[in-house]
Design a protein around this motif. Structure first.
Motif, PDB file in Angstrom:
ATOM      1  N   GLY A 243      56.829   9.525  13.252  1.00  0.00           N
ATOM      2  CA  GLY A 243      56.876  10.303  12.027  1.00  0.00           C
ATOM      3  C   GLY A 243      56.616  11.782  12.216  1.00  0.00           C
ATOM      4  N   ASP A 244      56.629  12.231  13.468  1.00  0.00           N
ATOM      5  CA  ASP A 244      56.389  13.644  13.768  1.00  0.00           C
ATOM      6  C   ASP A 244      57.740  14.328  13.982  1.00  0.00           C
ATOM      7  N   ALA A 245      58.397  14.653  12.884  1.00  0.00           N
ATOM      8  CA  ALA A 245      59.752  15.212  12.953  1.00  0.00           C
ATOM      9  C   ALA A 245      59.773  16.567  13.643  1.00  0.00           C
ATOM     10  N   LYS A 246      58.740  17.383  13.416  1.00  0.00           N
ATOM     11  CA  LYS A 246      58.704  18.720  14.014  1.00  0.00           C
ATOM     12  C   LYS A 246      58.691  18.649  15.534  1.00  0.00           C
ATOM     13  N   SER A 247      57.833  17.791  16.092  1.00  0.00           N
ATOM     14  CA  SER A 247      57.779  17.638  17.549  1.00  0.00           C
ATOM     15  C   SER A 247      59.055  17.006  18.085  1.00  0.00           C
ATOM     16  N   ALA A 248      59.641  16.090  17.304  1.00  0.00           N
ATOM     17  CA  ALA A 248      60.890  15.450  17.723  1.00  0.00           C
ATOM     18  C   ALA A 248      61.984  16.499  17.884  1.00  0.00           C
ATOM     19  N   VAL A 249      62.108  17.397  16.908  1.00  0.00           N
ATOM     20  CA  VAL A 249      63.121  18.456  16.986  1.00  0.00           C
ATOM     21  C   VAL A 249      62.874  19.340  18.201  1.00  0.00           C
ATOM     22  N   THR A 250      61.605  19.656  18.467  1.00  0.00           N
ATOM     23  CA  THR A 250      61.262  20.499  19.621  1.00  0.00           C
ATOM     24  C   THR A 250      61.724  19.855  20.925  1.00  0.00           C
ATOM     25  N   TYR A 251      61.470  18.556  21.066  1.00  0.00           N
ATOM     26  CA  TYR A 251      61.888  17.856  22.284  1.00  0.00           C
ATOM     27  C   TYR A 251      63.412  17.769  22.390  1.00  0.00           C
ATOM     28  N   PHE A 252      64.071  17.449  21.281  1.00  0.00           N
ATOM     29  CA  PHE A 252      65.531  17.355  21.304  1.00  0.00           C
ATOM     30  C   PHE A 252      66.159  18.709  21.636  1.00  0.00           C
ATOM     31  N   GLU A 253      65.596  19.783  21.074  1.00  0.00           N
ATOM     32  CA  GLU A 253      66.136  21.123  21.343  1.00  0.00           C
ATOM     33  C   GLU A 253      65.948  21.506  22.809  1.00  0.00           C
ATOM     34  N   GLU A 254      64.804  21.126  23.380  1.00  0.00           N
ATOM     35  CA  GLU A 254      64.581  21.420  24.794  1.00  0.00           C
ATOM     36  C   GLU A 254      65.528  20.596  25.659  1.00  0.00           C
ATOM     37  N   SER A 255      65.786  19.355  25.236  1.00  0.00           N
ATOM     38  CA  SER A 255      66.750  18.514  25.940  1.00  0.00           C
ATOM     39  C   SER A 255      68.126  19.172  25.935  1.00  0.00           C
ATOM     40  N   VAL A 256      68.524  19.672  24.772  1.00  0.00           N
ATOM     41  CA  VAL A 256      69.820  20.351  24.642  1.00  0.00           C
ATOM     42  C   VAL A 256      69.868  21.582  25.539  1.00  0.00           C
ATOM     43  N   GLU A 257      68.769  22.335  25.593  1.00  0.00           N
ATOM     44  CA  GLU A 257      68.722  23.545  26.404  1.00  0.00           C
ATOM     45  C   GLU A 257      68.985  23.244  27.873  1.00  0.00           C
ATOM     46  N   PHE A 258      68.347  22.208  28.401  1.00  0.00           N
ATOM     47  CA  PHE A 258      68.544  21.858  29.797  1.00  0.00           C
ATOM     48  C   PHE A 258      69.943  21.314  30.056  1.00  0.00           C
ATOM     49  N   LEU A 259      70.400  20.421  29.188  1.00  0.00           N
ATOM     50  CA  LEU A 259      71.697  19.791  29.411  1.00  0.00           C
ATOM     51  C   LEU A 259      72.848  20.774  29.226  1.00  0.00           C
ATOM     52  N   SER A 260      72.640  21.792  28.398  1.00  0.00           N
ATOM     53  CA  SER A 260      73.688  22.793  28.169  1.00  0.00           C
ATOM     54  C   SER A 260      73.929  23.658  29.395  1.00  0.00           C
ATOM     55  N   GLN A 261      72.985  23.652  30.340  1.00  0.00           N
ATOM     56  CA  GLN A 261      73.135  24.441  31.562  1.00  0.00           C
ATOM     57  C   GLN A 261      74.063  23.758  32.580  1.00  0.00           C
ATOM     58  N   LEU A 262      74.417  22.516  32.289  1.00  0.00           N
ATOM     59  CA  LEU A 262      75.175  21.730  33.254  1.00  0.00           C
ATOM     60  C   LEU A 262      76.654  21.705  32.913  1.00  0.00           C
ATOM     61  N   PRO A 263      77.515  21.565  33.922  1.00  0.00           N
ATOM     62  CA  PRO A 263      78.953  21.416  33.645  1.00  0.00           C
ATOM     63  C   PRO A 263      79.210  20.094  32.939  1.00  0.00           C
ATOM     64  N   ASN A 264      79.978  20.149  31.853  1.00  0.00           N
ATOM     65  CA  ASN A 264      80.249  18.927  31.084  1.00  0.00           C
ATOM     66  C   ASN A 264      81.370  18.111  31.724  1.00  0.00           C
ATOM     67  N   GLU A 265      81.056  17.560  32.892  1.00  0.00           N
ATOM     68  CA  GLU A 265      82.044  16.757  33.608  1.00  0.00           C
ATOM     69  C   GLU A 265      81.595  15.314  33.758  1.00  0.00           C
ATOM     70  N   ASP A 266      80.302  15.073  33.616  1.00  0.00           N
ATOM     71  CA  ASP A 266      79.763  13.735  33.780  1.00  0.00           C
ATOM     72  C   ASP A 266      79.561  13.091  32.404  1.00  0.00           C
ATOM     73  N   MET A 267      80.046  11.867  32.250  1.00  0.00           N
ATOM     74  CA  MET A 267      79.974  11.183  30.962  1.00  0.00           C
ATOM     75  C   MET A 267      78.545  11.014  30.474  1.00  0.00           C
ATOM     76  N   GLU A 268      77.624  10.777  31.408  1.00  0.00           N
ATOM     77  CA  GLU A 268      76.234  10.548  31.010  1.00  0.00           C
ATOM     78  C   GLU A 268      75.618  11.827  30.435  1.00  0.00           C
ATOM     79  N   ILE A 269      75.931  12.963  31.060  1.00  0.00           N
ATOM     80  CA  ILE A 269      75.426  14.244  30.565  1.00  0.00           C
ATOM     81  C   ILE A 269      76.032  14.542  29.194  1.00  0.00           C
ATOM     82  N   ILE A 270      77.337  14.325  29.070  1.00  0.00           N
ATOM     83  CA  ILE A 270      78.025  14.562  27.798  1.00  0.00           C
ATOM     84  C   ILE A 270      77.416  13.706  26.696  1.00  0.00           C
TER      85      ILE A 270
END
Length: 360
Positions: free
Chosen positions: A215-242
């Motif tokens: 029920g901690d939506a604020k922390s959830a968004v923080t983690y998801f945004e950090e996940s996006v930040e790291f994954l966005s640095q990668l080439p979108n060629e691997d299905m798992e990353i995509i």
């Protein structure tokens, strides 16, 4: 040695559709196995074994496990008077001991046992020993117990998934947090290698799932945004990353949607749609990806309807329907066939339902 992905064959806690990526996971495992074999030509490499029977491949229940969630004990708690021990969250749901049936008079925290569990986690898969041999030629060969700190990640993620499925979410969050720390240390030493960014992105996404479940939506968004930040640095060629990147974007969109911020929700849904559409340029024959695109189109269309753009919403639903109508799926892929039918039924209901309203 190339780091081992800590979440091989492990699905996101609440993302059943990631099972379709098992082929990619098998690819990673095979690559690691080949690397390990090639290294053994230069030195005798002995795979580390946990003395208590915990293993990052078989994941058997060991003596420090809770028999209810089947994960490592978290907040170890003893039933009085029978003295059987479980995780605090797990045993708090019972009035009688699940093992012996005795009435539970009270529950006591077992601090000493928890210290043993924590010490075990801290040292797991980090053991190095030298080989002792009577054979002089063999003794001259350096025998190394590999420092598989990221294998500890696989171990921790598996424990976390067990705990999450048993609704022991704090336990899952604790194990995933340790895994994230391990990967961050690796990133400091070796730089932003794609495989490490991918691993951290997925673990951060799972931490977001835990926070959302708590029920901690604020922390959830923080983690998801950090996940996006790291994954966005990668080439979108691997299905798992995509897949992981688009799912994290969608989950932020979901949280914004439930919070009533429809415009922000649409922005995240549309970013996820863009990621999946870009992937379609190279993977146009992927049925699972086509389904993902259709789902993203539906999410964007649903928000458009909420924002009062009915024309845009209908266009989005129809585009998704046309895509799925032309999609061919092998009947042997039962899960994909069922998902295709479910998504298509939902999309048609959005069009038909609106047409019925207009005729009244």
């Amino acid at each position: 040695m190339t780091p081992v992905c800590p979440f091989v064959k492990v699905a996101r806690p609440d993302d059943a559709s990631s099972k379709r990526s098992s082929d990619n996971h098998c690819k990673y495992a095979a690559e690691h196995e080949n690397e390990a074999k090639s290294e053994s030509f230069d030195s005798a490499t002995i795979e580390p074994k946990c003395p208590l029977g915990y293993d990052s491949r078989s994941f058997k229940i060991g003596p420090l496990s809770c028999v209810l969630c089947q994960a490592l004990l978290f907040e170890s708690s003893k039933c009085v008077p029978c003295s059987h021990i479980f995780c605090k969250v797990c045993i708090s749901r019972f009035k009688d001991c699940p093992l012996c049936g005795a009435d539970i008079e009270k529950i006591e925290f077992d601090e000493e046992l928890q210290k043993v569990v924590d010490k075990f986690i801290d040292g797991h898969a980090r053991i190095k020993r030298s080989n002792v041999s009577n054979d002089s030629e063999e003794a001259d060969k350096p025998v190394i117990y590999e420092d598989v700190s990221l294998e500890r990640g696989a171990f921790l993620v598996k424990q976390a998934m067990r705990a999450f499925r048993a609704q022991n979410v704090e336990s899952a969050k604790s194990r995933l947090s340790l895994c994230a720390v391990d990967i961050r240390e690796q990133l400091k030493e070796s730089g932003n290698k794609p495989e490490l960014c991918s691993q951290l992105g997925a673990v951060l996404g799972m931490l977001g799932d835990c926070c959302r479940a708590l029920g901690d939506a604020k922390s959830a968004v923080t983690y998801f945004e950090e996940s996006v930040e790291f994954l966005s640095q990668l080439p979108n060629e691997d299905m798992e990353i995509i897949h992981t990147l688009s799912v994290s974007l969608n989950k932020i969109g979901d949280l914004k949607y439930y919070d009533g911020d429809l415009q922000a929700s649409r922005n995240y849904y549309f970013r996820s749609l863009d990621v999946r559409r870009d992937a379609m340029k190279n993977l146009s024959d992927s049925a699972s990806l086509s389904l993902d695109v259709a789902v993203s189109l539906a999410k964007v269309a649903d928000v458009d309807r909420g924002l009062g753009d009915e024309e845009g919403a209908i266009a989005g639903f129809r585009e998704a329907i046309n895509m799925l109508d032309s999609l061919k799926i092998d009947s042997s892929q039962v899960a994909l066939v069922q998902r295709h039918q479910s998504v298509l039924e939902f999309l048609n209901s959005q069009i038909v339902g609106k047409q019925v309203d207009e005729t009244k």
